[in-house]
Design a protein around this motif. Structure first.
Motif, short mmCIF file in Angstrom:
data_model
loop_
_atom_site.label_atom_id
_atom_site.label_comp_id
_atom_site.label_asym_id
_atom_site.label_seq_id
_atom_site.Cartn_x
_atom_site.Cartn_y
_atom_site.Cartn_z
N THR A 88 34.50 43.27 34.04
CA THR A 88 33.95 44.04 35.16
C THR A 88 33.31 45.35 34.72
O THR A 88 32.99 46.18 35.57
CB THR A 88 35.07 44.36 36.17
OG1 THR A 88 36.09 45.13 35.51
CG2 THR A 88 35.68 43.10 36.72
N THR A 109 28.23 44.69 37.11
CA THR A 109 29.42 43.87 37.37
C THR A 109 30.60 44.69 37.86
O THR A 109 31.65 44.12 38.18
CB THR A 109 29.84 43.13 36.08
OG1 THR A 109 30.15 44.10 35.07
CG2 THR A 109 28.73 42.23 35.59
N ILE A 137 31.80 37.79 40.30
CA ILE A 137 31.00 38.78 39.59
C ILE A 137 29.61 38.26 39.32
O ILE A 137 28.59 38.96 39.50
CB ILE A 137 31.70 39.17 38.28
CG1 ILE A 137 32.99 39.94 38.57
CG2 ILE A 137 30.77 40.01 37.40
CD1 ILE A 137 33.82 40.22 37.35
N GLN A 155 38.95 42.93 44.20
CA GLN A 155 37.62 42.46 43.79
C GLN A 155 37.04 41.47 44.79
O GLN A 155 35.88 41.57 45.17
CB GLN A 155 37.72 41.80 42.41
CG GLN A 155 37.95 42.73 41.25
CD GLN A 155 36.64 43.17 40.61
OE1 GLN A 155 35.61 42.55 40.79
NE2 GLN A 155 36.70 44.26 39.87
#
Length: 681
Positions: A404, A183, A509, A570
């Protein structure tokens, strides 16, 4: 007395004999006496236990013939040969216990030609590293040392911007970092660097420029610290009050665990001198100074807070010291690019919260439905509500910071041992409680997702689809005010935007992990089914939605920009990866590729607009720009704001404005004037 049984020669065919019974009944066997085989036998009749007279049936022995044994052996041998042909590089014993999807993943890897070129979801043959960070080889293929990191205040200035979570230092491949899973940004950057080595070289060149022009820490002097609570000057009082105001306006909506009225009263009366309260006060001012735009003030008050939040503070647990630890590990240390230190602090805070009993509530208390408004606002119930909100704020902070990482949750929430109720709305328009309730419901889902990612076996298609549907159902069930852009209070708007960013990020994710699995296993596009292709397209669209949302709703404030820029970074990983794996193919969907490029251009433009409110150590936009240029051969097309080439210390206005406000001198304020300042909202 007893009968003798004699066998007789059979003179004619007879039906098969019944199953042979024992010669003695069970009762005679127990008594060790002779049995005549009757039903009941004479011995059982004599002893008046006829009801216990029964005979056990003998089990027939099945002797396996040699031919049967050879047949079974041949059958086993043929099946083993088939498995070895399907999985030539995997021992049969390792296939035991694997699910159908896992076996198909292994099969796809075995069937991929060794010399296959980079295709959609394919990788070079030398890509032997796992999708996560668990491999024991470095980027250049050499053995690595034990994992270690250095996030102390004494580290080199260039390293202050190279934390694990951003993976900024990954391109230089200097040393082993902390463990991160699939992740993480590290996993997706490794994938991009494998598929496009020029991107790694480009980022490495940028990193050299950063080292040539290191970040110079802002100096501050010990004499500037607020060393006394009794002899403060007017300047210090005004600074602190403004920072407290900024905290409750910009930080409190994110984690509403403090009782604002009680906190302000304690500060104004100056009657508390315990270490827990002083640690909390200094952390509030520290974060408030960041929100205010000051570049150096947070260093001063963080140094002050460290005096109260040392190892000895764990020996005297109380609610205020716990809240200070939450702010330190959940927010401030991430701002300082010290995520592993923050991870450890939040872990300790969780233990402190459990030791304080915040994970349980007494069952004899009144339920929320039966409490009157007076009960909810009474000092006792107010304190109970503060404890409840502190527990859930800690839970949310830990979940947000760990989504994450790909690390285990370590029992962050267990409904079998924890029963803390959700926060209560103290008023009809208690938006802070509404926001916290919605956030913790989201975090309960994210907590399960994170725990699933941390397991040894990978997520299946079914699990990914199920989690994504659950997330979308949660967002659709939130009150309309959380999803609409209608006018609302500034505090609620802050909480709403933070929540939307996290919602879109966890979906990315979840979905992009499947893409990384495919790339790791060198699966060709032609091998994917309609469901897999749909998830990939959904991931690309979700990334575009996240970029559009941040570009439209970001707020010009350092706290908001810090958060939004991280989630924008991200989101950019998905279109970058999409371009890398799609661009070389002749059958590439031109429309999808153009959409990915457009999203990146918009993100770069947004980074440029955010520049005046970003930290000097922020390198996200530089990394995105370098990778984009490497994979497309284009220079950055994003425009520059008037402030981009100027002094990075854009927030010098804070101290200048403060000096202007105080040009009438540094005299001590009298009681009436102090009260006027302390009532400023």
């Amino acid at each position: 007395m007893f009968h003798n049984f004699k066998s007789h020669r059979k003179t004619s065919p007879s039906p098969p004999a019944p199953a042979r019974l024992n010669k003695s009944c069970s009762e005679c066997t127990r008594r060790k006496v002779k049995c005549d085989g009757g039903h009941p036998c004479s011995s059982c009749t004599y002893y008046k236990v006829s009801h216990l007279c029964n005979y056990r049936q003998r089990n027939k022995r099945n002797a396996v013939s040699r031919s049967t044994l050879e047949e079974v052996s041949d059958r086993l041998r043929s099946r083993t040969e088939i498995l070895e042909q399907l999985f030539p590089n995997t021992p049969v014993d390792e296939l035991i216990g694997k699910s159908r999807d896992e076996l198909l993943d292994i099969l796809r890897v075995e069937l991929t030609p060794k010399g296959a070129s980079v295709d959609l979801f394919s990788r070079p043959a030398e890509y032997a590293e796992a999708a996560d960070d668990s491999a024991q080889v470095s980027e250049n293929g050499e053995p690595v040392a034990d994992r270690q990191w250095n996030e102390s205040r004494n580290q080199a200035p260039i390293m202050q911007a190279a934390d694990d979570i951003n993976a900024i230092n990954l391109a230089t491949d200097k040393h082993r970092r902390s463990y991160l899973g699939v992740t993480s940004i590290s996993a997706i950057l490794r994938t991009i660097f494998r598929l496009c080595p020029s991107a790694k070289h480009r980022v490495a060149e940028q990193a050299k420029r950063w080292s040539e022009n290191p970040i110079q820490p802002q100096p501050y002097h010990q004499s500037q610290l607020v060393l006394s609570m009794s002899g403060e000057s007017a300047t210090h009082l005004l600074k602190e009050q403004r920072c407290i105001d900024f905290y409750f306006e910009h930080i409190h909506p994110i984690v509403p665990m403090l009782d604002e009225e009680d906190f302000r009263n304690s500060y104004s009366l100056k009657h508390r001198r315990d270490a827990g309260w002083l640690g909390l006060l200094n952390m509030v001012i520290t974060l408030g100074s960041i929100a205010s735009g000051s570049d150096t003030l947070h260093e001063q008050y963080y140094e002050q807070a460290r005096n109260y939040l040392d190892l000895d503070s764990f020996g005297s647990g109380n609610l205020e010291s716990l809240q200070a630890l939450c702010l330190l590990g959940g927010l401030y240390l991430h701002y300082r690019n010290a995520p592993n230190m923050a991870y450890a602090i939040l872990g300790a805070a969780h233990r402190v919260a459990i030791a304080l009993g915040l994970h349980r509530e007494s069952r004899h208390r009144n339920t929320h439905a039966t409490r009157t408004q007076e009960d909810k606002t009474s000092p006792k119930q107010s304190r109970a509500e503060t404890k409840r909100r502190t527990w859930w704020s800690l839970f949310c902070l830990d979940t947000w910071a760990s989504m994450t990482l790909g690390r285990p949750t370590c029992g962050r929430w267990d409904s079998r041992t924890m029963d803390t109720p959700f926060p209560t709305l103290l008023t009809e328009n208690d938006y802070m409680a509404m926001s916290l309730c919605a956030s913790l419901q989201f975090c309960l889902i994210s907590n399960r997702i994170q725990n699933r990612f941390a397991r040894l076996n990978r997520l299946t298609m079914t699990e990914i689809t199920s989690f994504d549907e659950e997330l979308q159902a949660w967002y659709a069930s939130t009150p309309l005010i959380f999803r609409s852009m209608s006018n609302s209070s500034s505090r609620f708007t802050i909480a709403r935007e933070f929540m939307r960013n996290r919602y879109l990020n966890i979906r990315l994710i979840l979905l992009r992990s499947l893409i990384l699995y495919f790339i790791h296993n060198r699966i060709h596009k032609d091998q994917l089914g309609a469901q897999e292709l749909q998830i990939i397209d959904t991931c690309r669209l979700a990334a575009g939605e996240a970029i559009d949302s941040i570009a439209l709703h970001w707020t010009p404030n350092r706290i908001h920009v810090w958060n939004s820029a991280w989630y924008l970074f991200q989101a950019c990983m998905v279109p970058l990866l999409f371009i890398v794996i799609e661009q070389p193919r002749p059958d590439t969907n031109a429309e999808s590729l153009a959409s990915a490029r457009a999203s990146l251009v918009k993100a770069l433009e947004t980074f440029s607009e955010m520049k005046p409110w970003m930290r000097a150590s922020d390198r996200a936009s530089d990394i995105i720009s370098a990778i984009y240029e490497a994979i497309t051969g284009e220079v950055e097309v994003a425009g520059k704001t008037p402030y981009q080439d100027g002094d990075s210390s854009f927030f010098g206005w804070y101290d200048e404005q403060l000096a202007a406000d105080l040009d009438w001198g540094s005299f001590l304020m009298d009681d009436d004037l102090q009260g006027a300042f302390l009532t400023v909202q």
